[in-house]
Design an enzyme around this catalytic site. Structure first.
Site, PDB file in Angstrom:
ATOM      1  N   ASP A  86       0.215   3.959   1.293  1.00 31.60           N
ATOM      2  CA  ASP A  86       0.257   4.681   2.609  1.00 31.60           C
ATOM      3  C   ASP A  86       1.578   4.090   3.575  1.00 31.60           C
ATOM      4  O   ASP A  86       2.316   4.729   4.383  1.00 31.60           O
ATOM      5  CB  ASP A  86      -0.995   4.547   3.503  1.00 31.60           C
ATOM      6  CG  ASP A  86      -1.491   3.411   3.432  1.00 31.60           C
ATOM      7  OD1 ASP A  86      -1.223   2.294   2.657  1.00 31.60           O
ATOM      8  OD2 ASP A  86      -2.176   3.048   4.319  1.00 31.60           O
ATOM      9  N   GLY A 137       0.730  -1.170  -0.112  1.00 30.23           N
ATOM     10  CA  GLY A 137      -0.071  -0.069  -0.088  1.00 30.23           C
ATOM     11  C   GLY A 137       0.980   1.250  -0.050  1.00 30.23           C
ATOM     12  O   GLY A 137       2.058   1.193   0.689  1.00 30.23           O
TER      13      GLY A 137
END
EC number: 2.7.1.33
Length: 265
Positions: A114, A112
């Site tokens: 993030d 991901g």
């Protein structure tokens, strides 16, 4: 000013930077059904209230950095930057973006955005080795080596997911307020559930982090453990392994990635 946008599965966090200082921030619900035009109106409403920005969309914004775990929202935000911020440099975190953090995974594209951005900020603020614990929709544990490499991590169900699951699957249980109970041994059903969530997750964090430390460094005491995410304050005081709490870690990482890529745009 730099506008940073971190789109999570449940919430979207926006931050406004003046240089290295975050001067304003907002948290809104993530809705994959919102169109680019709806997002633009929302942004205008939020930023129009800030005294350092103009009322027109884009006034005072000199750069934009975005990461998203929701592809549909990323697509619409890309359209927002094109239509409403056409003259403003924009960095969207995706394959090909320079982060400065090598990703030592079987398939780096699976990680991901993030989580990589958190690693970028962790290295810059605290160095390696480090472990980032992000309390969001999922609770993620991300490992950064002493050389500043992203080496992997752990994904567990998040606090809110667990609370909702208890309320849905438990015939005599219900959704509860996330709060610290009076004691570990609950005197009623609500307190018993609160104790299970708060102390259960604290125990999970401590157990997972201790195991990760042993794999990550010869001396586990060399590893800095950083907590972030909207639900981190629920566990901070109950965990024995967290060294630092940085609520804006992802936004800081977005600022750093923007600075590393803007000259290439």
């Amino acid at each position: 000013m730099l506008l940073t946008i971190d789109v999570g599965n449940t919430h979207t966090v926006l931050g406004l930077f003046d240089g290295e200082e975050i001067v304003e921030h907002w948290r809104i619900s993530t809705d994959a059904r919102r169109t680019a035009d709806e997002l633009a109106v929302l942004l205008q409403g939020l930023m129009g209230m800030h005294p350092l920005l103009g009322m027109e969309l884009g006034d005072g914004i000199e750069g934009i950095a975005i990461c998203s775990t929701v592809p549909a929202v990323l697509h619409e935000l890309r359209e927002v930057t094109r239509r409403y911020y056409g003259d403003v440099p924009a960095v969207l975190v995706e394959p090909g973006i320079k982060t400065g953090v090598p990703i030592l995974m079987d398939n780096p594209k699976e990680v991901g955005a993030d989580r990589i951005i958190n690693a970028v900020a962790a290295v810059d603020l605290y160095g390696g080795p480090a472990i980032v614990v992000d309390f969001g929709t999922a609770t993620t544990f991300d490992a950064v080596s002493a050389r500043g490499e992203y080496t992997g991590g752990v994904i567990a169900p998040g606090i809110e997911i667990s609370v909702e699951a208890l309320g849905v699957k438990g015939a005599q249980l219900r959704k509860i307020e996330l709060a610290r109970p009076r004691s570990v041994i609950g005197k009623n059903t609500v307190e018993a559930m609160q104790a299970g969530i708060i102390y259960g997750f604290a125990g999970q964090v401590d157990g997972v982090v201790e195991r990760m430390k042993k794999e990550l460094a010869d001396d586990p005491d060399d590893v800095t453990v950083i907590a972030t995410g909207g639900l981190a304050p629920m566990v901070l005081n109950e965990s024995s392994v967290i060294d630092e709490h940085e609520p804006w870690l992802t936004l800081i990482g977005l600022r750093l990635v923007y600075e590393r890529n803007v000259s290439r745009l």
